[in-house]
Design a protein around this motif. Structure first.
Motif, mmCIF file in Angstrom:
data_model
loop_
_atom_site.group_PDB
_atom_site.id
_atom_site.type_symbol
_atom_site.label_atom_id
_atom_site.label_comp_id
_atom_site.label_asym_id
_atom_site.label_seq_id
_atom_site.Cartn_x
_atom_site.Cartn_y
_atom_site.Cartn_z
ATOM 1 N N MET A 1 23.736 -6.815 -11.465
ATOM 2 C CA MET A 1 24.073 -6.390 -10.138
ATOM 3 C C MET A 1 25.579 -6.463 -9.896
ATOM 4 S SD MET A 1 22.935 -7.817 -6.393
ATOM 5 C CE MET A 1 22.486 -9.358 -7.040
ATOM 6 N N LEU A 2 26.250 -7.489 -10.456
ATOM 7 C CA LEU A 2 27.691 -7.604 -10.255
ATOM 8 C C LEU A 2 28.444 -6.428 -10.863
ATOM 9 C CD1 LEU A 2 28.370 -11.428 -10.670
ATOM 10 C CD2 LEU A 2 28.547 -10.038 -8.594
ATOM 11 N N HIS A 3 27.977 -5.927 -12.003
ATOM 12 C CA HIS A 3 28.645 -4.777 -12.616
ATOM 13 C C HIS A 3 28.487 -3.532 -11.743
ATOM 14 C CE1 HIS A 3 29.910 -6.660 -16.342
ATOM 15 N NE2 HIS A 3 28.740 -7.287 -16.369
ATOM 16 N N GLU A 21 24.076 0.753 -0.710
ATOM 17 C CA GLU A 21 24.310 1.576 -1.905
ATOM 18 C C GLU A 21 24.255 0.721 -3.166
ATOM 19 O OE1 GLU A 21 27.851 4.175 -4.024
ATOM 20 O OE2 GLU A 21 27.865 4.002 -1.842
ATOM 21 N N ILE A 22 24.849 -0.447 -3.118
ATOM 22 C CA ILE A 22 24.825 -1.365 -4.265
ATOM 23 C C ILE A 22 23.380 -1.766 -4.558
ATOM 24 C CG2 ILE A 22 25.537 -3.656 -5.076
ATOM 25 C CD1 ILE A 22 28.129 -3.176 -3.313
ATOM 26 N N ALA A 23 22.640 -2.087 -3.507
ATOM 27 C CA ALA A 23 21.236 -2.468 -3.663
ATOM 28 C C ALA A 23 20.438 -1.325 -4.286
ATOM 29 C CB ALA A 23 20.640 -2.851 -2.309
ATOM 30 N N GLY A 27 18.479 -1.249 -7.913
ATOM 31 C CA GLY A 27 17.022 -1.272 -7.844
ATOM 32 C C GLY A 27 16.498 -2.410 -6.992
ATOM 33 N N LEU A 28 17.279 -2.813 -6.010
ATOM 34 C CA LEU A 28 16.905 -3.909 -5.119
ATOM 35 C C LEU A 28 16.938 -3.424 -3.671
ATOM 36 C CD1 LEU A 28 19.208 -6.696 -6.639
ATOM 37 C CD2 LEU A 28 16.732 -6.559 -6.897
ATOM 38 N N THR A 29 16.412 -4.247 -2.801
ATOM 39 C CA THR A 29 16.596 -3.990 -1.374
ATOM 40 C C THR A 29 17.909 -4.648 -0.955
ATOM 41 O OG1 THR A 29 15.488 -6.025 -0.714
ATOM 42 C CG2 THR A 29 14.097 -4.042 -0.978
ATOM 43 N N GLN A 30 18.391 -4.274 0.216
ATOM 44 C CA GLN A 30 19.598 -4.919 0.726
ATOM 45 C C GLN A 30 19.347 -6.414 0.906
ATOM 46 O OE1 GLN A 30 21.651 -2.856 3.838
ATOM 47 N NE2 GLN A 30 22.692 -4.685 4.549
ATOM 48 N N ALA A 31 18.151 -6.760 1.370
ATOM 49 C CA ALA A 31 17.799 -8.177 1.528
ATOM 50 C C ALA A 31 17.804 -8.889 0.176
ATOM 51 C CB ALA A 31 16.437 -8.308 2.196
ATOM 52 N N GLY A 32 17.399 -8.160 -0.879
ATOM 53 C CA GLY A 32 17.414 -8.745 -2.216
ATOM 54 C C GLY A 32 18.824 -9.076 -2.670
ATOM 55 N N VAL A 33 19.771 -8.169 -2.420
ATOM 56 C CA VAL A 33 21.178 -8.432 -2.765
ATOM 57 C C VAL A 33 21.679 -9.622 -1.968
ATOM 58 C CG1 VAL A 33 23.541 -7.527 -2.634
ATOM 59 C CG2 VAL A 33 21.680 -6.047 -3.432
ATOM 60 N N HIS A 35 20.052 -12.005 -0.824
ATOM 61 C CA HIS A 35 19.415 -13.252 -1.259
ATOM 62 C C HIS A 35 20.331 -13.969 -2.262
ATOM 63 C CE1 HIS A 35 16.391 -16.090 -2.674
ATOM 64 N NE2 HIS A 35 16.678 -15.702 -3.905
ATOM 65 N N TYR A 36 20.949 -13.184 -3.145
ATOM 66 C CA TYR A 36 21.829 -13.767 -4.168
ATOM 67 C C TYR A 36 23.230 -14.015 -3.633
ATOM 68 C CZ TYR A 36 18.137 -12.430 -7.376
ATOM 69 O OH TYR A 36 16.933 -12.317 -8.011
ATOM 70 N N PHE A 37 23.699 -13.138 -2.773
ATOM 71 C CA PHE A 37 25.023 -13.251 -2.175
ATOM 72 C C PHE A 37 24.835 -13.101 -0.669
ATOM 73 C CE2 PHE A 37 25.485 -11.529 -6.414
ATOM 74 C CZ PHE A 37 26.438 -12.369 -6.962
ATOM 75 N N ARG A 38 25.028 -14.183 0.049
ATOM 76 C CA ARG A 38 24.673 -14.220 1.472
ATOM 77 C C ARG A 38 25.434 -13.203 2.319
ATOM 78 N NH1 ARG A 38 21.933 -18.834 3.192
ATOM 79 N NH2 ARG A 38 23.065 -18.775 5.165
ATOM 80 N N THR A 39 26.612 -12.800 1.864
ATOM 81 C CA THR A 39 27.403 -11.824 2.607
ATOM 82 C C THR A 39 28.042 -10.846 1.625
ATOM 83 O OG1 THR A 39 29.462 -13.083 2.480
ATOM 84 C CG2 THR A 39 28.009 -13.569 4.364
ATOM 85 N N LYS A 40 28.502 -9.739 2.156
ATOM 86 C CA LYS A 40 29.229 -8.770 1.340
ATOM 87 C C LYS A 40 30.506 -9.406 0.774
ATOM 88 C CE LYS A 40 31.224 -4.125 1.754
ATOM 89 N NZ LYS A 40 31.487 -3.027 2.696
#
Length: 187
Positions: A1-3, A21-23, A27-33, A35-40
């Motif tokens: 995801m970081l790449h 867009e990153i999510a 292949g994730l939801t925005q909530a999924g992203v 979850h790993y990183f609490r903020t942009k």
């Protein structure tokens, strides 16, 4: 995801890169992203740490010193010609970070402070210069400015800019100016 985030921030900048867009690309939801990183902003920090980790791994266990560190800068410029995404990310985010309240502003300020210190130390060591030589800090600033400026030029017209050759020429010129007894012109 970081790449994926790295590529997105490099292409769009921080403010224009939606987490959605990153999510989607990951292949994730925005909530999924989130979850790993609490903020942009935390996601951006993760991307910058990934970039730095790549550079640290290239150095190996011990930071080179003196002339060896300055030659490392030339090697970095050469490697950067093969890492367009990372170069673009750095160029876009470092420029963006000068704006008010940008989440990477402290990161870039600290990075430049540390890099200036490394380059200044290397110039002093390579040239046998005194700690209080007033020319060293401006020379370190000039080297960093040359490298950053070359990256922007290369991104705009890769076929016209050889970052490694230009970096080496700038370093050689500065060393000759700072320590002509150790680095004579044309030597």
């Amino acid at each position: 995801m970081l790449h994926i985030a790295m590529d997105t921030f490099a292409a769009r900048g921080y403010h224009n890169a939606p987490v959605q867009e990153i999510a989607d690309r990951a292949g994730l939801t925005q909530a999924g992203v989130l979850h790993y990183f609490r903020t942009k902003a935390q996601l951006l920090t993760g991307v910058l740490e990934l970039r730095d980790q790549s550079d640290i791994e290239q150095l190996g266990p011990d930071r080179p010193r003196g002339t060896e560190f300055l030659r490392h800068l030339v090697d970095t410029a050469r490697r950067n010609a093969e890492r367009e995404g990372i170069v673009r990310l750095y160029a876009v985010l470092s420029a963006e970070s000068v704006t008010e309240d940008h989440p990477a502003q402290t990161y870039f300020r600290d990075r430049y402070t540390g890099l200036r210190a490394f380059v200044a130390d290397a110039l002093r060591e390579a040239g046998g210069l005194a700690e209080d030589d007033a020319r060293v800090e401006p020379a370190a600033n000039a080297i960093i400015a040359v490298m950053d400026g070359l990256q922007v030029q290369w991104l705009l017209d890769p076929g016209s800019v050889d970052m490694a050759v230009s970096t080496e020429l700038a370093l050689d010129s500065l060393l000759t100016a700072l320590a002509p007894d150790r680095f004579p012109a044309g030597g």
